[in-house]
Each structure stands twice: as C-alpha cells, then as structure tokens.
Write a protein that holds these residues in place. Structure first.
Motif, PDB file in Angstrom:
ATOM      1  N   SER B  89     -14.551   3.392  -1.944  1.00  0.00           N
ATOM      2  CA  SER B  89     -13.630   2.324  -2.317  1.00  0.00           C
ATOM      3  C   SER B  89     -12.368   2.959  -2.894  1.00  0.00           C
ATOM      4  N   LEU B  90     -11.659   3.637  -2.035  1.00  0.00           N
ATOM      5  CA  LEU B  90     -10.421   4.284  -2.453  1.00  0.00           C
ATOM      6  C   LEU B  90      -9.229   3.456  -2.012  1.00  0.00           C
ATOM      7  N   MET B  91      -8.081   3.768  -2.610  1.00  0.00           N
ATOM      8  CA  MET B  91      -6.835   3.135  -2.171  1.00  0.00           C
ATOM      9  C   MET B  91      -6.194   4.047  -1.146  1.00  0.00           C
ATOM     10  N   GLN B  98      -3.389  10.140  -7.291  1.00  0.00           N
ATOM     11  CA  GLN B  98      -3.153   8.774  -7.747  1.00  0.00           C
ATOM     12  C   GLN B  98      -4.454   7.983  -7.746  1.00  0.00           C
ATOM     13  N   ILE B 102      -6.415   6.666 -11.346  1.00  0.00           N
ATOM     14  CA  ILE B 102      -5.918   5.287 -11.368  1.00  0.00           C
ATOM     15  C   ILE B 102      -6.318   4.627 -12.685  1.00  0.00           C
ATOM     16  N   GLY B 103      -5.364   3.977 -13.316  1.00  0.00           N
ATOM     17  CA  GLY B 103      -5.638   3.313 -14.584  1.00  0.00           C
ATOM     18  C   GLY B 103      -5.484   4.230 -15.782  1.00  0.00           C
ATOM     19  N   ARG B 104      -5.396   5.549 -15.539  1.00  0.00           N
ATOM     20  CA  ARG B 104      -5.263   6.494 -16.648  1.00  0.00           C
ATOM     21  C   ARG B 104      -4.148   7.487 -16.368  1.00  0.00           C
ATOM     22  N   GLU B 105      -3.108   6.989 -15.690  1.00  0.00           N
ATOM     23  CA  GLU B 105      -2.001   7.870 -15.321  1.00  0.00           C
ATOM     24  C   GLU B 105      -1.336   8.432 -16.573  1.00  0.00           C
ATOM     25  N   LYS B 154     -13.134  11.616  -8.896  1.00  0.00           N
ATOM     26  CA  LYS B 154     -12.722  10.482  -9.705  1.00  0.00           C
ATOM     27  C   LYS B 154     -13.789  10.151 -10.751  1.00  0.00           C
ATOM     28  N   TYR B 158     -13.877  10.898 -15.619  1.00  0.00           N
ATOM     29  CA  TYR B 158     -14.119  10.053 -16.788  1.00  0.00           C
ATOM     30  C   TYR B 158     -14.973  10.769 -17.834  1.00  0.00           C
TER      31      TYR B 158
ATOM     32  N   ARG D 207       3.319   1.861  -9.448  1.00  0.00           N
ATOM     33  CA  ARG D 207       2.083   2.448  -8.956  1.00  0.00           C
ATOM     34  C   ARG D 207       1.048   1.363  -8.669  1.00  0.00           C
ATOM     35  N   TYR D 208       0.956   0.382  -9.580  1.00  0.00           N
ATOM     36  CA  TYR D 208      -0.045  -0.672  -9.375  1.00  0.00           C
ATOM     37  C   TYR D 208       0.354  -1.624  -8.261  1.00  0.00           C
ATOM     38  N   SER D 214      -3.180  -1.802  -1.705  1.00  0.00           N
ATOM     39  CA  SER D 214      -3.997  -0.879  -0.942  1.00  0.00           C
ATOM     40  C   SER D 214      -5.460  -1.265  -1.011  1.00  0.00           C
ATOM     41  N   ASN D 215      -5.938  -1.544  -2.200  1.00  0.00           N
ATOM     42  CA  ASN D 215      -7.343  -1.900  -2.370  1.00  0.00           C
ATOM     43  C   ASN D 215      -7.529  -2.497  -3.759  1.00  0.00           C
ATOM     44  N   SER D 218     -10.827  -1.977  -5.676  1.00  0.00           N
ATOM     45  CA  SER D 218     -11.047  -0.647  -6.237  1.00  0.00           C
ATOM     46  C   SER D 218     -10.237  -0.446  -7.517  1.00  0.00           C
ATOM     47  N   VAL D 224      -8.716  -1.353 -14.434  1.00  0.00           N
ATOM     48  CA  VAL D 224      -7.340  -1.792 -14.667  1.00  0.00           C
ATOM     49  C   VAL D 224      -7.320  -3.314 -14.784  1.00  0.00           C
TER      50      VAL D 224
END
Ligand SMILES: Nc1ncnc2c1ncn2[C@@H]1O[C@H](COP(=O)(O)OP(=O)(O)OP(=O)(O)O)[C@@H](O)[C@H]1O
Ligand SMILES: Nc1ncnc2c1ncn2[C@@H]1O[C@H](COP(=O)(O)OP(=O)(O)OP(=O)(O)O)[C@@H](O)[C@H]1O
Ligand SMILES: [Mg+2]
Ligand SMILES: [Mg+2]
Lengths: 335, 508, 292, 335
Positions: B89-91, B98, B102-105, B154, B158, D207-208, D214-215, D218, D224
C-alpha cells in the motif's frame, strides 16, 4: 460495501435492472422524501399533469444520463453529450427537412450519427490515449461548431414531417388508457434505460464496461481487445445520445443548433447523484434514472412553489449535497 | 513472564464469514513468533486487529499487561506496534523516501520540507537493510519485490517494539531474504517482538522461536519451533496428512516445439534471449530479482514492446503486439502482480475467473451465460480450495492467497497451448501449492507447453523439466531438470554477471 | 486589415440566438452595400462580461476603422473603449448603451417601452383584470431586466386589477423555458396570461401551454422566429413585440461608416419596435422586421 | 514515466517550478507552435499590445487553473471555482462599495471568503465523504445563488474605491519600463503560480496533495490526519480563487453576480491540457499555466484571424485534442 443480505427470489425485471446494486434502490428514499415534501408544501404539486410534466422534463436529461453512465463506468467521462445531442438533431433536420426523406430515415440518421461521433471519441480515447476529459471536451466544441455550420446558425423546423413531433409529444399509452396520458418521450426514456440496463448487466459489452473501469490493465492482460471494446462502448453511448437528440428535436419540433452546452454537467450530476462512481467500475442505470428524477423533481417543485430564482439555485445545491450525504449514510450503516 | 502483546478470545465476523473464532495469541519481547495457517485461515485479519486497522468483535488485547483497544493505525503505532502489510500500500507517484517517511517528514519553519534530510534519513534506513536504492526513485518504476523492500524500510523507520510481517518474503529472492533475516536477528537482539507470517515452510525453521497455528479461523495450538517437525505443523494447518508425490520428468525432447523465441531484446532489461519450449514440457525460469524474467514474459505476451527478436508458435512466426494477439496465438500469461495486473478486485470471483474467457460464456448476441459462469467458477473454487462465502464475493474481500488462486483459475480455464506463469504460487499455502503443481503437471501431460518463472528455487527444481537461468537480462544457460541439477549450479548461472566475466568495473 | 480595406468588427452580446443572427444579417447587408468588411462575434451567454472584453481586445489588435459594440456591462469595457478613442477608432454602440461619451452614437430599441406595450396588449386581451406570469430570459442582463421591469411596472401602475403571480427565468433556452412555464401553469391553474421576454422564453410558454393542454391563456411573446410566427398564425400566441434587429445591424454599420468619414451623428438611433398579431403579421412593415 | 535523465545543476526557480516534472516543460512546444503559426498567419498577432491582451485574458483563468490544480492532484475536482470567484467578488463589493471600507480590507475579504468557502467544500469531501464532484457542484449552485441574493442581482461597481481597478489594470512594470506595459493582473497570476508551485513542491501541504491523490488509504494508515489536510488544501484553493475574484472584479471595475458558470470547465481543461491527471497524484502548476496560455492564445489567434465564430469553436476543439495528443506522443517516446 455490503453485498448479499437478501437472497430472496427476485422478479426478472428487478434482477435485470438491479443486479449487484440492491442498495441503489435505496436512493429512491431521497426521491420519495422530496416528493412528499413538495406535496405538503404545495397542493398543486401532486397532480397527474404535473407528475407527467416532471417525467417529461426528465426524458432528455435521463437519456443523456443513461448514455454517460456507460462511459463513466469504464472510468471515463463524456462532456460531449449535450452538443452531440444537438448535432444529431441537426443532422436529422437536414435529412428530414432539407432532404425531405421519410421519418424513419431521420430516426436512423440521428442514432447512426451519434454512434459515429461516439466511436470517434472512443477512438481518441482508446487508440490515441487521449484522456477522456480532453477527447470529449474537444468533441463537445467540434460538434457545437459543426451544428452551427451545418444548420447555418438557424433552427431547422420539422413542419414538413408531421409525425415527427409525435415521437416525444404523442402518447401511445394515453391512446390506450386515456387517464394516463404519459407522453411517448417518457416511454422511450424507460425503454432506453431498460435496454441499456440489460446490456450493462447481461452482455459482454456491459461486463467489459465494469471491468475496464475496475482495472483496465488487468483486462488488457487477460487478452481482451480493450481498445475495440472501449470504442464500442463510446459508440453505444453515442447512439443513445442520438435518441436524446430525437427526443429534444421532436419536443421542440425543431433542431435548435445553439442548444446543448451545460446539458453534459446536468447529465453527469444525475449519474453521480445516482451513486455511480466517477472513478469507474461501479454504477447502475437505475441509479442514474433516479438521479435524473431527483433533479427534475427538485427543479419543478421549487418552481411550483414560486421560490425566487436565486434561492432556487441555493436550495438545489444544498439538497443535492444532502441527498448524496443521506445516501452515503444509508450505505455505510450496514457495515 | 510478561508478554509484549497478548490477545485472548478474539472474534471477528465479516458478512458471510466467521473469520476469527475465539483466537488467542501472545508475543514475547525478542522472539520471532510465526503465525501459520492455510489461505484464508485468518492470519492477516488477526494482525489487522492487533495493528488497529480492524475493530475486534469480541475478546481482549493487552500490551505490557495493560488492556488496550487500538482503534486506528496511529493508536497502534503509539503502542509501538508496526505492520508490514501483505498487500502493498504505497503511494506510487511519490519517491521511496517520501513513502518511507510519510507523515513524519523532516520540516523547517512554516511547514517547509527538508528534502535533503528526508533523503538522508531514508538512505540510512536503506543502508541498514543493505538495500541499494536511491531514496529519490519513484515507487511506480520499481518491481514489486523492491516495493516490498520499501514497505519493510517504512515499517522499520517507526522503531517499533512489535513488528508484524505479513508475508514479507513472498516477493523476495533468496539474497533479499537472507538480508531481511539479518535485520530480523538484529531486531530480536534489541528486544523487538516479531510476528512472522509466511507460506515458505523452510523459513519457519530458520527464524521462528514459536509457532501458532490457525485453521478455519480457529486457534489450534502454539508450539516451540525447535521441537516441532515441519510435517507436524503442516498437518495441524491442513488438518490432514499432505503427501508430496515425487515428481516424474517425462522425456519431451522429441515433442514438437510449441514456442520458440529468437534473439529477443529490449533495452538493457532483455538482451538477446533465445530459447524454446516443447509441447508437454515445463520450462522453469530462475534468476535473481531484476534478472529480466518478467520482462521476457511480458514481451512474449505483447504487454510490452520489443526492440528486436522473433517469436514462433508451432514453428510459424507470429507478430504479437498486444496481449489480445498473444491470446489469439494461444499464449497465456499470469502476471506476478495480481493486484495491478491480474485481477479486477472490485469485481466478483465469478467475473474474474471468466475474464479471459468471455467468448466461452456468450452467445452470438453477446448475452452472458451466467449459469455456465457460475458452474465453472464453483468448479474451480472447489478444485483450488478457494475460501470464499460464494462465487459472487468481491475478490477484494478474499485473503491474499485466495486472490492468487483466482488468477490461477482464470488462466487454467483459458486453456492456452503455451502458458507462462510468473510467480504462480506467491502467497499460496503448502496444501494448495501441491494441488497447483499437480494441475500444472496435468496440463503438461495434456501436451501444453508451460513456462514457470519462480523466485523459489525449490519450486523451480521441483517442477521444471528444464531450467533456464537469467542474469542481468541475458539468458546465461539452460540446465536439465531433476536431481542432477543442484541449487549451486543454478546460482552460478544466476550470478554470472557480464561485468564479472569481463572482470572490469565493479558493480554496487 | 488589408490595404485600402475598411474593417469594422462588431462585438455583440451573443451570437447563436436568432436575434443576434438577424442583427448580423443587417450588418452583412450594410457591409455589402457600402463595400466594407465586417466581422461579428459575441460570447456564448450574456453573463460573460470579461469574455466580451477579450473579444474587444482581439478586435482592436486588427487595427479596425471603427468598432460596433453591444456592451454586456455598461462600464466594464471603458478602458478599452478609451484605448480605441485614443487611437482615433470610432465606436458605435448598439442594442444597449455604454455609460460614456465615447460612442459616436447608439443604435437601439427602447426595451422598456416595448415591454410596457406588451403589458398594455396583455391587459387589453384579458380584459384588464386577472392573473399573469412572466417567463424571462435572464435575471441580470440589461435586456432581461428592461423587458421584465417594463412589463411589471406598466402593469403595476396602469392595471391595478391584474396580479403578476410569478416571474421566473429560463435562460432563453427553449426547453428550460418550457419546464419553467409548465411549473408556473401547475402552480396557477387559474392563470390568464403569460409573457415571454425573448424568442426562447416565448416558445417555451407556447410549448408549455400546448403540452399541458391549458386553455384560455393569453400568450404574448417577444422577438420573432418561425416558431413564434407560426404560433401567432395558429392562434396559440396572441401576439408579440418585435424589434428591428436587421435594422440595428444595418444602422450600426452605416453609422460606423459615417463616423469614419467624420460625419455628425445623432446621440441615439432608435430602430423602433412593433406589436404584431394575426391581424397585421402579413403587412409589409411587419414582414420587414420579422426573421425566421 | 522516465524520471531523471538530466542531473545538471538547475536554477532555484526552475527547480521550484519543475521538480519531478521536467517533461512538463515540453508542453511548451504546443504553445510555441501555436504562437509561430498565428504570427505567420496574421501580421497583427505578434504585437506587444496583443501579447499583453493574451496574457491578460489568461490571468483570471490561469489563477483558477492554479487553484483547481491543487484539488485535482489530490484526486478530487472543483466545479465551484467559477461561481466561487464571483461570490468573492461580490463580497468584496459589499465590503468596499456598500460598507465603504478601505481597499486592503476588500482584498482580505475576497481571500478570506474564498478560503472559507473552500474549507466548506473540503469539509463536505473529507468529513461527510461526499464525492468531490457532488460537493463542489452543490457549492457551485449555492454560491451562484448567494451571489445573486447578496448583490440583489445587480452588479456592484467600485467607482468609490479608485485604486481598486489598478489591482488588475494598472501596470507596476509599465511604470518602471514604459516599453513593457504588462498589467498587474498578469504579474499577480505569475506570483500566485510561483507561490503555489513552491507550496506544492516544497511544503508538507503540497506533499500531502500528491500523497492523497496517489493512495489516500495508505496516507491515512500512516497516521496522517487526512481529513484536516484535505480541508486545508481545499481552503488554499479557495483562497486562490478569492484572488481570481479580485482580478476579475478589478478588471471589470464591478462585481458581476451572474458571471462564473462555465469558467470551471475552462479551468479544468487548462489543468488537463497541462498534463495533470484527473485521477490524481501527478501534476504541476507550470503545466496548468501553459494549458491556460494555450487556450488563451488559441482563442485570441482565431479571433485575430477573423475566423467565423462557428468555425472558431470547431478549430479550438480539434487543436485541443491535437495538442494533448502531441504531448502524449512526446512523453511516450523516451520510454
Ligand atoms: N474485509 C473483508 N470482508 C469480508 N471478508 C473478509 C474481509 N477480510 C477478510 N475476509 C475473509 O476472512 C477470512 C480470513 O482472511 P485473512 O486475510 O485473514 O486470511 P489469511 O490467513 O491472511 O490468508 P492468506 O494466507 O491467503 O493471506 C477469509 O475467508 C477472507 O475471505
Ligand atoms: N535490483 C534492481 N535494480 C535496478 N533495477 C531493477 C532491479 N530489480 C528490477 N529492476 C527493474 O526491473 C527490470 C527487470 O525486472 P523483471 O521484473 O523483469 O525481472 P525478474 O527477473 O522478473 O525479477 P523479479 O524476480 O523481481 O520478478 C530491470 O531491468 C529493472 O528495470
Ligand atoms: Mg493474509
Ligand atoms: Mg518477475
């Protein structure tokens, strides 16, 4: 998405229309709430003549919504339905009024023109890989211009083809049952919807509509000639748009070359209100029909109530959002 | 002793499926606890409950002895529970870095991103995994194996106390697996508790400390891995004895050639590949990740264009430019990436099985014969043991292994003269695997030519009548099947790098 | 423009409607007569004020000898008109005016007076008392407002026994106007008369009356077009106001040429309006201003 | 999709605008072909004054396209940009003309109104899970009606705020370099585009945008708060629409309450012509800017050539399809 909860035997018709989309029928709820609301608000609303007026007002947008449902299920979009409808009407005008051909040829011309224009859009999308939004936006403009060119920016009247206005305005049912003067246009809408629902749920073409919208690459890798099927789907949608062209021309007893812009958005709105997803893979004709009815009831009801025009717009916007929200909630609950 | 995580009496129901029936599970710090069971046994579901993705319908869960109810992945993360999902489940449109962070940039003032720090941090995580990947590569350009490695990176980023790995090695090759196991050892040493799900039985012996077995959503037993023979585990999983019938390799050297490929080339991915497959033969393809096996198959199938080369079916040159043309020529291809290329996951099992065979189920007017489709679908559901409440279930709702079986059913039904299977048993349980091997052997016996691409060497060696080995886009050799060929023989060809041969520049 | 050629672009409020096509026809006629080259353009609908200004800008790029301009908003185009004035390009306003002294003249119809004539005719036909409704084509455009208000104000001031029960808008689209008119008929079964403020609205009213089978409704229209003249001949429509669109186009071009030649022009060129019904539809004077 | 081929050091600006989208710059090609073609066809086309007219014609649609690009990259769509622009203009009219407040407050009001309206759409989409098409269609109607209600269906003129029309019509550059009288509206367009490109490529919000498109699932599973970010993105898009409202009001020196319908389609078309995918995850501001320019050049060029209006439509449709096709081909080749 919850599927099967009910497994009771269903009637053939309901099975044809609703396969896999039982919840769609629930969208009826919003429609019924609207009907009841307006009936309470105005004694004039719930009359046979007004119900028929609403149905007739649905006929053109309903047929367009049916056409665009097919394309949207494949994951595409068709912005050209409004001007394509006009273009088909103009061609019919040329065939019947300018060339003086018999009525039947006019009907064939409208449907064939639509199918041809549709397959052209389909070719842009499938073969030239142009995003459907752009391909049909281009077609929308091209057909709009061509309608004006061909007609000489003048309406073409059908006064020389007396039977023509009967296509939409006459009433076969009314002749049989005088108490129920449902115009043929409405009959045609339901026939087109039923036939398209059958095609969508019972034939290969319909199966590939869903499959393309669901995962086009996996269909292609299953050895299916996806390009050819896509063109066929756009062509079918075009043929249905041709029928809408006949309906509107017959109702106005003329081909109005300037008309058509803006109808695409209304048709797409009906489809989306009916629960079909713009990302493809899911949808139903019944839903689109209900979506078109919701919009027609809403517009008619507010007019009958003589709400000021600017407030009509505000209320329509709000109710569309609410109706879809209610639909979302209803579908979410069983999970 | 105190458990890191303890679950008791866990219940979960889906419409038509009782997925978990009073299941218990416990995890100690610094152990690898393998969760075993057939496809659809409920392994992924149990782990999704542990990691806050599904809400449980009943039962209790404790972390460090305290009752918890993680109601979101975020809540589970806060408890120190991380998960590597079975399905990627990647973007896809974003870069590796990225995705990982994600969410912790890393941020600067006003919400500005510090891309340099982002890439640096990711590069460090990749380095700890011995993964040679530029953090700036776009995910969609990567093969699923490499995408899987990004997922692993990923999850590790964490610094979880509990790490759930749901079939992490399904897409990986031996080298990557070895690398991953090193990481697991390190995590163990740090006291991290690891839940490990896999259908590769050999791995259990290599890394597991304890094994919990589920069957049909029910808890069967928890055993010490060291004291329990594999056959016992398999028997507990399947509920019966699984007999591995020894393979027989028929002599097909005299059969007519079904598919011949000459000088196939495409950029650097495929370089001058030539081979043939005879009727009744199973040709295995071995090689390291990125060796170009998938690419060869896709070119033959017309899914990708080629720069040069010829394809002959039954001795006749065929001009295949689209998958449709390939299928017309009698070639079928089962993709390694079921989610993107194999299935329309929003459609039913029945529709997916029929997808490549619609002309079988339509009359001349194009009307579908649903009854016939149902019959066939039910037949394959039974034959492959696909666990589904009905043939009208959306494929998306099936367990990973059962989805894979649906793809296999689709191509078995298509009945092509030449069938190319790319990683056919990815995520499939032991019992079903031997059933599929038997089916492939059956097909071969009927005179079909079969190509099997697999990253599991035992599978290639078990099935293949001949074994083709690729390395860096070249076909480095074709070995005979059977006991005479050893893993070492294959690995030698699989690592026969051009650079090594020339002895010139050093590769990464 | 090419050497020696006199080029006069006309920027109108619309393009596809019959009314604008008739204006274009008059302009073409004058262009041929006086040997000048014209172009005729207008936005898709009468809300697109800024699109009209872009059209004006493109027209100015072609160094025209004069410009004809039917402003959608009387103020918005003033900077560009100033630019034209600075370049010595005369501007002729047509259809409706511009709040500025730049235009050399304005060729127009008095829409307010025309609509109040429609009100008088309506009152006469329904006997000075009863309920009427208006289907207008636009809520915000100058012509839409003038015709609606011309009608409403006349009724309010001169006919206290007539009640206007509903004013709704159908965008000048025949189909939409039909649905609007049907809704009005549904809500007011005892309606006596309806006024449609342009061709599309008037046809919509006629369609609605026909589809609903309503009886005893006096319909008054505006503009012409074949469907409307047919409806009058068939008795479905009592009568209609017509302007002289061909005259507007013709006079605009003619005035432009006069302005190029430095001639004096009156401030307003009133091209007039007429009421026509079964009794006078075939008169030469009326036939000259009808189009279809 | 081929990524990095060039790794040469890039200027800060080009990096900001083009990160990850080098190929987008190639869309320039269609634009340049159009410019050259029209220059050859008409000597009047390539004049400074006409170039400026084209840029000014781009300004409003360009800003709308920039706004809608953000939403489209998240995988959504915004049909309300046209009427929201009008609504912001009307509110500015109320603040400046009716309430007689100082100019700066009018500017703030426009942007704040846009942000507010945008965050409302965002809330419908994120919290109420209404499909973006429906949520923004509803908003389109609601805002259209409210504009008419608030303004009393009359334009609001800014004659009492003399500086207002300078926002779009004045020329700061022209004051410095008289030979280059580029109107402020154009300057504002480029500033808005540059700033938005910066936000898109260099901040968490940007970025978001890409991540959500994109997904989304996910991103959500990564912990997030997707709802909050989505609302923020729609609000930012709304604020940009507010700037478009200022531009158009200043250009017309009035708030025209009926204007706006149809502008959404043009803005979306510019975005898609610019190579941004309607399915989300990919896109660039520079592309949308070029898309808007292509449309403006096309419209202006055909007018300068005095092509008959009905044929203008046909040609526009055909060229849009061709331009996108050429872009497809160009991007496909290097693969
Ligand atoms: N969201 C869902 N809706 C309905 N049924 C589901 C859903 N998720 C899982 N199931 C069903 O629950 C059962 C357990 O599935 P699960 O994914 O946990 O299996 P698994 O043990 O991980 O199998 P595999 O080895 O194939 O991955 C299966 O029968 C599956 O079809
Ligand atoms: N480790 C890698 N490094 C760089 N590129 C890779 C790598 N792995 C895969 N690729 C890309 O994939 C192409 C070929 O991969 P392909 O999937 O065809 O090989 P494969 O032998 O089927 O490997 P797999 O076992 O991963 O399926 C390579 O040429 C490259 O573009
Ligand atoms: Mg699983
Ligand atoms: Mg592979």
């Amino acid at each position: 998405m919850t599927s099967t909860t009910v497994d009771a035997p269903k009637s053939a018709l309901s099975r044809i229309i609703a396969t896999g989309t039982h919840q769609r029928v629930l969208a009826f709820a919003s429609l019924i709430v609207l009907l009841i609301g307006f009936s309470i608000a105005s004694p004039n609303f719930m009359q046979m003549s007004n119900m028929i007026a609403i149905l007739q007002a649905t006929s053109v947008n309903g047929v367009l919504a049916v056409a665009v449902t097919l394309v949207i299920i494949t994951g595409g979009i068709d912005l050209s339905v409004g001007t394509m409808m006009t273009f088909c009407a103009v061609i019919t005008g040329v065939v019947l009024t300018y060339a003086g051909m018999p009525l039947l040829l006019g009907v064939v011309a409208a449907i064939a023109t639509g199918a041809l224009a549709g397959s052209l859009s389909g070719t842009f999308v499938a073969k030239m890989k142009i995003p459907p939004f752009i391909a049909t936006l281009g077609m929308m403009l091209i057909l709009k211009g061509l309608s004006l060119v061909i007609s000489g920016t003048r309406p073409i009247y059908f006064n020389d083809t007396p039977g023509f206005s009967e296509i939409s305005r006459g009433s076969l049912i009314g002749n049989l049952i005088p108490a129920l003067p449902i115009p043929n246009g409405v009959l045609i809408l339901f026939m087109v919807a039923a036939l398209t629902a059958y095609i969508l749920n019972r034939t290969v073409l319909g199966r590939y509509c869903f499959a393309l919208g669901s995962n086009e690459e996996s269909v292609r890798l299953s050895g299916v000639n996806t390009d050819r099927w896509k063109i066929a789907i756009y062509a079918l949608a075009g043929a249905i748009v041709g029928i809408a062209g006949l309906l509107i021309a017959s109702r106005l007893n003329s081909a109005q070359p300037a008309l058509g812009l803006g109808y695409e958005l209304e048709a797409i709105a009906a489809v989306v209100i009916g629960g079909t997803s713009l990302s493809g893979g899911r949808g139903s004709i019944l839903g689109s029909l209900i979506g078109a009815l919701i919009m027609a009831v809403l517009t008619n009801g507010l007019r009958v109530l003589s709400v000021a025009q600017e407030w009509q717009t505000v209320v329509t916007g709000a109710i569309i959002i609410l109706a879809v929200y209610a639909d979302m909630m209803r579908r979410k609950k069983p999970n | 002793m105190s458990y890191l995580v303890e679950m008791k009496g866990i219940e979960k129901r889906f419409p038509g499926v009782h997925a978990l029936k009073s299941v218990q599970f416990s995890l100690k710090p610094g152990e690898v606890h393998a969760l075993m069971g057939e496809n659809g046994a409920g392994k992924s579901t149990l782990m999704k409950i542990m990691s806050g993705i599904y809400a449980r319908d009943g039962g209790e869960m404790f972390v460090d002895g305290k009752p918890v109810t993680p109601d979101s992945p975020r809540a589970a993360q806060d408890l120190g529970i991380g998960i590597i999902h079975q399905e990627l489940s990647l973007m896809n449109d974003l870069t590796a870095a990225q995705n990982v962070l994600i969410g912790r940039e890393p941020r600067r003032s006003l919400g500005r991103l510090d891309e340099t720090a982002l890439n640096k941090k990711t590069a460090e995580i990749f380095a700890s995994l011995q993964l040679a990947m530029d953090p700036r590569t776009q995910v969609s350009t990567q093969t699923i194996a490499r995408q899987q490695l990004i997922e692993i990176a990923k999850a590790l980023s964490y610094n979880p106390r509990v790490l759930i790995m749901d079939e992490p090695t399904a897409a990986l090759n031996d080298a990557e697996i070895a690398e991953l196991f090193k990481v697991i050892e390190r995590l163990k040493a740090d006291g991290v508790g690891i839940v490990y799900i896999s259908h590769r039985m050999d791995e259990i012996k290599r890394i597991a400390d304890r094994v919990t077995i589920l069957r049909d959503g029910a808890y069967i037993d928890t055993l010490d891995a060291a004291d329990t023979p594999l056959s016992t585990i398999i028997q507990l999983m399947v509920g019966r004895e699984v007999t591995q019938n020894a393979p027989v390799f028929p002599d097909t050297s005299q059969s007519p050639v079904a598919l011949e490929v000459r000088n196939l080339s495409r950029g650097k991915d495929v370089r001058d590949v030539s081979f043939d497959v005879r009727k009744g033969e199973i040709l295995g393809f071995a090689g390291l990740m990125g060796a170009g096996r998938t690419e060869v198959a896709r070119i033959i199938f017309g899914a990708d264009p080629r720069d040069a080369g010829e394809i002959l079916v039954d001795g006749q040159p065929v001009n295949i430019r689209t998958p449709h043309a390939a299928v017309e020529a009698g070639i079928g291809y089962l993709s390694e990436d079921r989610k993107h290329f194999g299935l329309a996951v929003d459609m039913t099992v029945r529709a997916n099985i029929a997808m490549a065979n619609m002309d079988k189920f339509t009359n001349r007017a194009g009307v579908l014969d649903e009854a016939a489709m149902k019959r066939i679908a039910v037949k394959y559901i039974e034959r492959l043991g696909i666990r589904t409440p009905s043939d009208m279930q959306d494929v998306r709702l099936l367990s990973g292994g059962n989805q894979q079986k649906v793809v296999i059913a689709k191509w078995l039904l298509r009945d092509c003269d030449v069938l190319i299977f790319d990683e056919p048993t990815r995520g499939i349980d032991v019992g079903a695997k031997s059933e599929i091997y038997a089916l492939l052997e059956d097909l071969a016996a009927q005179g079909r030519a079969i190509i099997v691409i697999s990253s599991e060497l035992p599978e290639v060696m078990r099935l293949s009548h001949r074994i083709a080995v690729m390395c860096e886009g070249r076909l480095t050799g074709i070995l005979p099947g059977g006991a005479d060929t050893t893993q070492e023989d294959i690995m030698e060809l699989a690592t026969q790098r051009e650079s090594a041969l020339v002895g010139a520049e050093e590769t990464q | 423009a090419q050497d020696g050629e006199t080029y006069i672009p006309l920027i109108s409020k619309g393009f596809q409607h019959q009314f604008w096509q008739a204006v274009k026809q008059g302009a073409d006629q004058a262009a041929e007569e006086f040997g000048v080259r014209i172009t005729f353009e207008g936005p898709d609908n009468e809300t697109m004020v800024d699109r009209q200004i872009d059209m004006l800008a493109a027209a100015l790029a072609n160094n025209p000898a004069a410009i004809g301009f039917a402003a959608l908003d009387s103020q918005a185009a003033i900077p560009l008109l100033k630019q034209a004035a600075d370049a010595g390009i005369p501007v002729i306003a047509f259809d409706s005016g511009v709040e500025s002294d730049i235009p050399a003249t304005t060729a127009t119809t008095d829409n307010v007076a025309a609509a109040s004539l429609a009100a008088d005719k309506m009152a006469e036909l329904i006997g000075g008392a009863g309920k009427v409704a208006v289907v207008a084509h636009d809520q915000t455009s100058r012509t839409g407002i003038d015709r609606r208000d011309g009608f409403l104000n006349q009724i309010a001031s001169a006919y206290p026994d007539i009640e206007v029960v509903s004013v709704q808008y159908g965008a000048g689209d025949q189909l939409q106007s039909t649905e609007v008119a049907k809704a009005i008929l549904t809500a007011n079964p005892d309606l006596d008369g309806m006024f449609g403020t342009n061709e599309g609205s008037a046809i919509g009213v006629v369609n609605a009356v026909r589809e609903m089978g309503s009886e005893g409704i006096t319909v008054i229209g505006y503009d012409s077009g074949k469907a409307q003249t047919d409806a009058i001949r068939d008795g479905l429509m009592a009568g209609a106001i017509t302007q002289n669109p061909v005259g507007i186009g013709y006079e605009t071009v003619k005035a432009a040429i006069a302005a190029i030649n430095g001639e004096e022009l009156p401030a307003i060129i009133d091209t007039g309006f007429y009421y026509y019904d079964q009794s006078n539809i075939d008169d030469d004077e009326i036939q000259a201003v009808l189009y279809d």
